[in-house]
Design a protein around this motif. Structure first.
Motif, short mmCIF file in Angstrom:
data_model
loop_
_atom_site.label_atom_id
_atom_site.label_comp_id
_atom_site.label_asym_id
_atom_site.label_seq_id
_atom_site.Cartn_x
_atom_site.Cartn_y
_atom_site.Cartn_z
N ASP A 174 3.51 9.60 -5.13
CA ASP A 174 4.59 8.63 -4.89
C ASP A 174 5.91 9.35 -4.58
OD1 ASP A 174 2.91 6.48 -5.34
OD2 ASP A 174 3.53 6.20 -7.43
N VAL A 175 6.21 10.37 -5.36
CA VAL A 175 7.44 11.12 -5.16
C VAL A 175 7.40 11.86 -3.82
CG1 VAL A 175 8.87 13.02 -6.03
CG2 VAL A 175 7.92 11.34 -7.63
N TRP A 176 6.23 12.42 -3.49
CA TRP A 176 6.09 13.10 -2.20
C TRP A 176 6.38 12.13 -1.07
CZ3 TRP A 176 3.41 12.41 2.26
CH2 TRP A 176 3.38 13.48 3.17
N TYR A 177 5.89 10.90 -1.19
CA TYR A 177 6.12 9.90 -0.14
C TYR A 177 7.61 9.62 0.02
CZ TYR A 177 6.77 5.50 2.19
OH TYR A 177 7.25 4.53 3.04
N VAL A 178 8.29 9.42 -1.11
CA VAL A 178 9.73 9.11 -1.05
C VAL A 178 10.49 10.22 -0.32
CG1 VAL A 178 11.83 8.77 -2.43
CG2 VAL A 178 9.68 7.71 -3.15
N LYS A 179 10.11 11.47 -0.55
CA LYS A 179 10.80 12.60 0.04
C LYS A 179 10.41 12.86 1.49
CE LYS A 179 11.51 14.94 -4.40
NZ LYS A 179 11.24 16.17 -5.21
N HIS A 180 9.30 12.28 1.94
CA HIS A 180 8.81 12.55 3.29
C HIS A 180 8.63 11.28 4.13
CE1 HIS A 180 7.60 16.16 1.01
NE2 HIS A 180 7.74 16.80 2.14
N THR A 186 0.86 -1.18 0.00
CA THR A 186 0.00 0.00 0.00
C THR A 186 0.90 1.23 0.00
OG1 THR A 186 -1.84 1.14 1.09
CG2 THR A 186 -0.16 0.16 2.52
N GLY A 187 0.32 2.40 -0.22
CA GLY A 187 1.14 3.60 -0.30
C GLY A 187 0.31 4.87 -0.17
N TRP A 188 0.99 6.00 -0.23
CA TRP A 188 0.34 7.31 -0.09
C TRP A 188 -0.71 7.53 -1.17
CZ3 TRP A 188 -0.59 10.44 3.59
CH2 TRP A 188 -0.87 11.79 3.38
N ALA A 189 -0.40 7.14 -2.40
CA ALA A 189 -1.38 7.30 -3.48
C ALA A 189 -2.58 6.37 -3.29
CB ALA A 189 -0.71 7.02 -4.83
N GLN A 190 -2.35 5.19 -2.70
CA GLN A 190 -3.43 4.23 -2.52
C GLN A 190 -4.47 4.72 -1.50
OE1 GLN A 190 -0.27 3.15 -3.45
NE2 GLN A 190 -1.47 2.85 -5.30
N ILE A 191 -4.06 5.50 -0.52
CA ILE A 191 -5.03 6.00 0.45
C ILE A 191 -5.58 7.36 0.04
CG2 ILE A 191 -3.94 4.72 2.34
CD1 ILE A 191 -2.87 7.47 3.34
N GLU A 198 -1.08 12.64 -11.07
CA GLU A 198 -1.35 12.92 -9.66
C GLU A 198 -0.83 11.77 -8.80
OE1 GLU A 198 -5.11 14.13 -6.74
OE2 GLU A 198 -5.47 13.51 -8.82
N LYS A 199 -1.02 10.55 -9.27
CA LYS A 199 -0.56 9.37 -8.52
C LYS A 199 0.96 9.39 -8.38
CE LYS A 199 -2.66 5.64 -9.60
NZ LYS A 199 -3.14 4.43 -10.31
N PHE A 200 1.67 9.68 -9.47
CA PHE A 200 3.13 9.71 -9.41
C PHE A 200 3.64 10.85 -8.53
CE2 PHE A 200 3.07 7.63 -13.85
CZ PHE A 200 2.95 6.38 -13.27
N SER A 201 2.94 11.97 -8.56
CA SER A 201 3.31 13.10 -7.71
C SER A 201 3.22 12.70 -6.24
CB SER A 201 2.39 14.29 -8.00
OG SER A 201 2.69 15.38 -7.15
#
Length: 199
Positions: A152-158, A132-137, A147-150
């Protein structure tokens, strides 16, 4: 620390959900036949390929030319039910256990998408893909690729253990509410054909 938690939690979840997985496997075997498991090569950490493990939800039906029919045509009523409750994802706990995935991270997509990402979007492969991931919720398959990839990248950085905990708790709620499982007019989501910023 994250890897240690992945190992411990995936072992616990496998123990808890093993009866459910046996029942799902039996239903698929009766309703759809064998095999009950579907594996496909996906890009993992740094884009390195691995075999993702899922319960099968589609038939291998082909047209008169031997080409696979569309996802919509191959997705069975049993497959829809399995996806509705995200039960097809449970075998990925084995991917978490062997280190090819994490419980939380960007979802592993298709190998053919790798050359289509922009440089910024490739950042999503700087961490292990997740169940699961940030985009999934925040929309899952109901949101657009960009938007989904944005997200994903936000999650990696935070990323942090606190954020992972939050994502896992919200995931449980989303699964019960069955939100974002499919994109309108698609069995799951439309295919990614390239980033607007690629190249």
């Amino acid at each position: 620390m994250k890897r240690l938690l992945d190992i411990v939690l995936s072992l616990i979840l496998l123990a808890v959900f093993s009866p459910v997985m046996l029942v799902v496997a039996a239903i698929i075997a009766v309703k759809m036949g064998r095999p009950v498991i579907f594996t496909q090569q996906r890009p993992g950490l740094h884009g390195k390929p691995f075999d993702v493990i899922k319960f099968r939800t589609m038939l291998n039906a082909v047209d008169s030319k031997g080409q696979l029919l569309s996802d919509e045509e191959r997705l069975t009523p049993t497959g829809k039910w399995v996806r509705k409750y995200s039960l097809d994802e449970l075998p990925q706990l084995l991917n978490v256990l062997n280190g090819s995935m994490s419980l939380v991270g960007p979802r592993p997509l298709l190998m053919e998408y790798l050359p289509l990402y922009s440089n910024e979007q490739l950042v999503r492969h700087h961490v292990r893909p997740g169940v699961t991931g940030w985009a999934q919720i925040n929309g899952r398959n109901a949101i657009e690729w960009e938007e989904k990839f944005s997200m994903d990248v936000w999650y990696v950085k935070h990323q942090s253990l606190w954020l992972d905990s939050k994502i896992m708790l919200i995931t449980v709620k989303k699964v019960f509410k069955k939100e974002g499982v499919t994109q309108r007019h698609h069995a799951t989501a439309e295919r990614f054909t390239g980033s607007k910023d690629a190249g």
